[in-house]
Scaffold this motif. Structure first.
Motif, PDB file in Angstrom:
ATOM      1  N   ASP A  46      51.493 -88.095  42.331  1.00 24.36           N
ATOM      2  CA  ASP A  46      51.525 -89.075  43.427  1.00 24.36           C
ATOM      3  C   ASP A  46      51.503 -90.509  42.918  1.00 24.36           C
ATOM      4  N   TYR A  91      53.363 -91.769  40.710  1.00 24.91           N
ATOM      5  CA  TYR A  91      54.723 -92.217  40.385  1.00 24.91           C
ATOM      6  C   TYR A  91      55.418 -92.638  41.678  1.00 24.91           C
ATOM      7  N   ASN A  92      55.902 -93.849  41.689  1.00 24.60           N
ATOM      8  CA  ASN A  92      56.551 -94.390  42.880  1.00 24.60           C
ATOM      9  C   ASN A  92      58.054 -94.451  42.634  1.00 24.60           C
ATOM     10  N   ASP A  93      58.683 -93.296  42.640  1.00 21.62           N
ATOM     11  CA  ASP A  93      60.129 -93.218  42.420  1.00 21.62           C
ATOM     12  C   ASP A  93      60.684 -92.227  43.439  1.00 21.62           C
ATOM     13  N   PRO A  94      61.614 -92.658  44.282  1.00 17.92           N
ATOM     14  CA  PRO A  94      62.134 -91.779  45.335  1.00 17.92           C
ATOM     15  C   PRO A  94      62.897 -90.567  44.799  1.00 17.92           C
TER      16      PRO A  94
END
Length: 102
Positions: A54, A56-59
């Motif tokens: 969670d 990691y902020n990568d779509p």
């Protein structure tokens, strides 16, 4: 018409790998070829694996949790979710070299 689907779908089955899961994720994020999606199928972890993923902020990264059913079931679950043209597998304690997808 432009195709917005990823070229590669990478599936990582994992189970209680909070201590190693960053390694494969970081190796995928570092790829020189960027047209991919990452599907991490958590096979019932209880050690905080989800919280690490969670972070990691990568779509392009998708996390899915399932009851523990072993690695083969987790891989097949990931296959059911892919959107890419090609499917790749990676273990949750391994890493790709930077140009692996090229």
């Amino acid at each position: 018409m432009e195709n917005n689907l990823p070229f590669f779908s990478i599936i990582i089955p994992t189970y209680n790998r909070s201590n190693t899961i960053r390694r494969p994720i970081e190796s995928i994020l570092a790829q020189t070829y960027k047209d991919w999606e990452l599907i991490i199928v958590d096979d019932g972890s209880t050690d905080g694996t989800k919280e690490i993923i969670d972070g990691y902020n990568d779509p392009r990264i998708r996390y899915v949790w399932q009851e523990n059913q072993e690695r083969s079931v987790a891989r097949n679950h990931g296959i059911d979710l892919v959107k890419g043209e090609w499917i790749c597998f990676q273990d949750s304690d391994d890493e790709y070299l930077r140009e692996h997808l090229d």
